[in-house]
Design a protein around this motif. Structure first.
Motif, PDB file in Angstrom:
ATOM      1  N   TRP A   9       9.258  16.210  -1.241  1.00  0.00           N
ATOM      2  CA  TRP A   9       8.191  16.630  -0.699  1.00  0.00           C
ATOM      3  C   TRP A   9       7.819  17.567   0.265  1.00  0.00           C
ATOM      4  N   ASP A  10       6.970  18.671   0.562  1.00  0.00           N
ATOM      5  CA  ASP A  10       7.008  19.450   2.163  1.00  0.00           C
ATOM      6  C   ASP A  10       5.743  19.100   2.660  1.00  0.00           C
ATOM      7  N   VAL A  11       5.707  18.599   3.169  1.00  0.00           N
ATOM      8  CA  VAL A  11       4.080  18.915   3.577  1.00  0.00           C
ATOM      9  C   VAL A  11       3.981  19.544   5.027  1.00  0.00           C
ATOM     10  N   ASN A  12       2.526  20.368   4.926  1.00  0.00           N
ATOM     11  CA  ASN A  12       2.285  20.614   5.989  1.00  0.00           C
ATOM     12  C   ASN A  12       0.864  20.702   6.024  1.00  0.00           C
ATOM     13  N   THR A  13       0.162  19.416   7.304  1.00  0.00           N
ATOM     14  CA  THR A  13      -0.370  19.005   7.255  1.00  0.00           C
ATOM     15  C   THR A  13      -1.550  20.256   7.588  1.00  0.00           C
TER      16      THR A  13
ATOM     17  N   ARG B 292      -0.102   9.215  -0.115  1.00  0.00           N
ATOM     18  CA  ARG B 292      -0.655   8.423   1.312  1.00  0.00           C
ATOM     19  C   ARG B 292       0.692   7.897   1.837  1.00  0.00           C
ATOM     20  N   ARG B 293       0.795   7.907   3.228  1.00  0.00           N
ATOM     21  CA  ARG B 293       1.433   6.582   4.075  1.00  0.00           C
ATOM     22  C   ARG B 293       1.044   5.649   3.903  1.00  0.00           C
ATOM     23  N   ASP B 294       2.493   5.020   3.529  1.00  0.00           N
ATOM     24  CA  ASP B 294       2.557   3.604   4.047  1.00  0.00           C
ATOM     25  C   ASP B 294       3.734   3.016   4.788  1.00  0.00           C
ATOM     26  N   GLY B 295       3.580   2.834   6.166  1.00  0.00           N
ATOM     27  CA  GLY B 295       4.613   3.115   7.627  1.00  0.00           C
ATOM     28  C   GLY B 295       5.419   4.129   7.114  1.00  0.00           C
ATOM     29  N   ARG B 296       7.243   3.653   7.081  1.00  0.00           N
ATOM     30  CA  ARG B 296       7.497   4.572   6.912  1.00  0.00           C
ATOM     31  C   ARG B 296       7.446   5.521   5.619  1.00  0.00           C
ATOM     32  N   SER B 297       6.545   5.876   4.876  1.00  0.00           N
ATOM     33  CA  SER B 297       7.312   5.628   3.465  1.00  0.00           C
ATOM     34  C   SER B 297       5.928   6.929   3.261  1.00  0.00           C
ATOM     35  N   LEU B 298       6.045   7.870   1.901  1.00  0.00           N
ATOM     36  CA  LEU B 298       4.988   8.572   1.448  1.00  0.00           C
ATOM     37  C   LEU B 298       4.715   7.618   0.355  1.00  0.00           C
ATOM     38  N   HIS B 299       3.694   7.100  -0.402  1.00  0.00           N
ATOM     39  CA  HIS B 299       3.874   7.020  -1.266  1.00  0.00           C
ATOM     40  C   HIS B 299       2.246   7.790  -2.688  1.00  0.00           C
ATOM     41  N   GLN B 300       3.388   8.474  -3.465  1.00  0.00           N
ATOM     42  CA  GLN B 300       2.659   9.410  -4.965  1.00  0.00           C
ATOM     43  C   GLN B 300       2.183   8.257  -6.079  1.00  0.00           C
ATOM     44  N   ALA B 301       0.911   8.605  -5.974  1.00  0.00           N
ATOM     45  CA  ALA B 301       0.055   7.771  -6.563  1.00  0.00           C
ATOM     46  C   ALA B 301      -0.122   8.276  -7.926  1.00  0.00           C
TER      47      ALA B 301
ATOM     48  N   GLU C 262       2.720  11.291 -14.470  1.00  0.00           N
ATOM     49  CA  GLU C 262       3.551  11.102 -13.212  1.00  0.00           C
ATOM     50  C   GLU C 262       3.476   9.803 -13.514  1.00  0.00           C
ATOM     51  N   PRO C 263       4.703   9.127 -13.124  1.00  0.00           N
ATOM     52  CA  PRO C 263       4.575   7.257 -12.539  1.00  0.00           C
ATOM     53  C   PRO C 263       4.577   7.409 -10.972  1.00  0.00           C
ATOM     54  N   ASP C 264       3.967   6.299 -10.891  1.00  0.00           N
ATOM     55  CA  ASP C 264       3.733   5.445  -9.269  1.00  0.00           C
ATOM     56  C   ASP C 264       4.903   6.270  -8.740  1.00  0.00           C
ATOM     57  N   GLN C 265       5.392   6.909  -7.149  1.00  0.00           N
ATOM     58  CA  GLN C 265       6.873   7.798  -6.460  1.00  0.00           C
ATOM     59  C   GLN C 265       6.976   7.544  -5.268  1.00  0.00           C
ATOM     60  N   THR C 266       7.609   7.287  -4.702  1.00  0.00           N
ATOM     61  CA  THR C 266       8.070   6.454  -3.146  1.00  0.00           C
ATOM     62  C   THR C 266       8.946   7.494  -2.362  1.00  0.00           C
ATOM     63  N   PHE C 267       8.917   7.979  -1.551  1.00  0.00           N
ATOM     64  CA  PHE C 267       9.728   9.031  -0.468  1.00  0.00           C
ATOM     65  C   PHE C 267       9.758   8.864   0.864  1.00  0.00           C
TER      66      PHE C 267
END
Length: 246
Positions: A58-62, A101-110, A115-120
Motif C-alpha cells: 500500500w502507498d498512502v498519501n493522507t 486502520r493503524r494498529d501500532g506500527r502495523s497497518l490493518h486492512q479489514a 478479500e481477507p484481513d491483511q496486515t502490513f
C-alpha cells in the motif's frame, strides 16, 4: 468537587492521547511482511503469497487524500477518507471500498467480501525514491527469501558462490546478471502452479521453474506443455542447478 475536577482533567488528557493524530496517521508505504516471513521459512513462494495475500503493498498519501495498492498484477488507486474514528476508508472507482486502520506500527486492512484481513508493515529498507509501486515489497522479499550466499552444489559453475541481491541483480550464477521472482499476473497464470524465476543477462532471458526446500534451491528448465494456440503452461524439465544456502 476537587475529585470531579481532577477526573475531568484526567479524562481530557486521556482523550487527547487517544485522538493523537500520530496514532491514526497511516501515511507512507506499507508492505505485506506476513507473506515475506512465511516465504522465508524456506518453502513455496506461491503458497506463501496465496495464504497471506493477495495485496502486496500500500502507498498512502493522507495529505492528498489518495491511497493505492498493488497485488503484483494490477495497481489500484482510490480516494482516501478519514471518518475521524481511526478508520480510513478508501473509495475505489467502480468497485467496493477498503477500510484501513493503524494498529501500532502495523497497518490493518479489514476483510471484505472479496478479500481477507491483511496486515502490513513499513519497509525497513525502502526502495530508492521514484521506484514503482510494489518495489518496496519486492526489495524486502528478495533480500529475505534469496538473500545471503548460496553455493552451487551441482550444475554450471559448480563450487561457485551465488548472491541474489535485493535490487534484482545476481552474481556468480553463470549466464545471468539479473533475476525476478514471479509474484502474480501472466507469469503466474503460465506457471502451472509452480514457482518460477526469470533469469537474464544483457537484457535477454528466460523463465525457469524452481523449488525451495529449506536451504536447498533447485532450478529447472521450464518446459511448456501447452499447444501452440494455448496459453503456455510451464512444468519443471531437466535440472540446471542445485544451490545450497551457506
Amino acid at each position: 468537587m476537587r475529585k470531579a475536577l481532577a477526573f475531568s482533567l484526567l479524562a481530557a488528557i486521556l482523550g487527547g492521547c487517544a485522538s493523537n493524530p500520530a496514532d491514526r496517521d497511516i501515511g507512507g508505504t506499507w508492505i505485506n511482511q506476513a507473506a515475506i516471513d512465511a516465504a522465508s521459512k524456506g518453502g513455496s513462494l506461491r503458497e506463501a503469497l496465496q495464504a497471506n495475500g493477495p495485496n502486496l503493498e500500500w502507498d498512502v498519501n493522507t495529505k492528498a487524500g489518495q491511497a493505492r495498492y498493488t497485488n503484483g498484477f494490477e495497481n489500484v488507486e482510490g480516494k482516501l477518507v478519514d471518518d475521524q474514528s481511526g478508520t480510513w476508508k478508501v473509495d475505489f472507482y467502480g468497485s467496493s471500498a477498503s477500510e484501513l486502520r493503524r494498529d501500532g506500527r502495523s497497518l490493518h486492512q479489514a476483510a471484505t467480501e472479496n478479500e481477507p484481513d491483511q496486515t502490513f508493515e513499513q519497509a525497513k529498507d525502502p526502495a530508492p525514491e521514484g521506484a514503482p509501486l510494489g518495489a518496496n515489497f519486492e526489495r524486502a522479499l528478495y533480500g529475505s527469501y534469496l538473500g545471503g550466499s548460496w553455493k552451487i552444489a551441482s550444475g554450471p559453475g559448480e563450487g561457485s558462490t551465488v548472491q541474489f541481491q535485493s535490487d534484482g541483480s545476481v552474481q556468480g550464477l553463470p549466464g545471468a546478471d539479473r533475476y525476478a521472482l514471479c509474484l502474480a499476473g501472466d507469469c503466474a497464470s503460465m506457471s502451472g502452479g509452480n514457482d518460477t524465476i526469470w533469469l537474464q543477462q544483457a537484457g535477454q532471458g528466460n523463465s525457469w521453474v524452481f523449488t525451495r526446500k529449506g536451504k536447498k534451491l533447485d532450478i529447472f528448465q521450464a518446459v511448456n506443455n501447452a499447444h501452440a494456440d494455448e496459453m503456455p503452461t510451464l512444468s519443471p524439465g531437466a535440472q540446471q542447478w542445485e544451490l545450497v544456502k551457506q
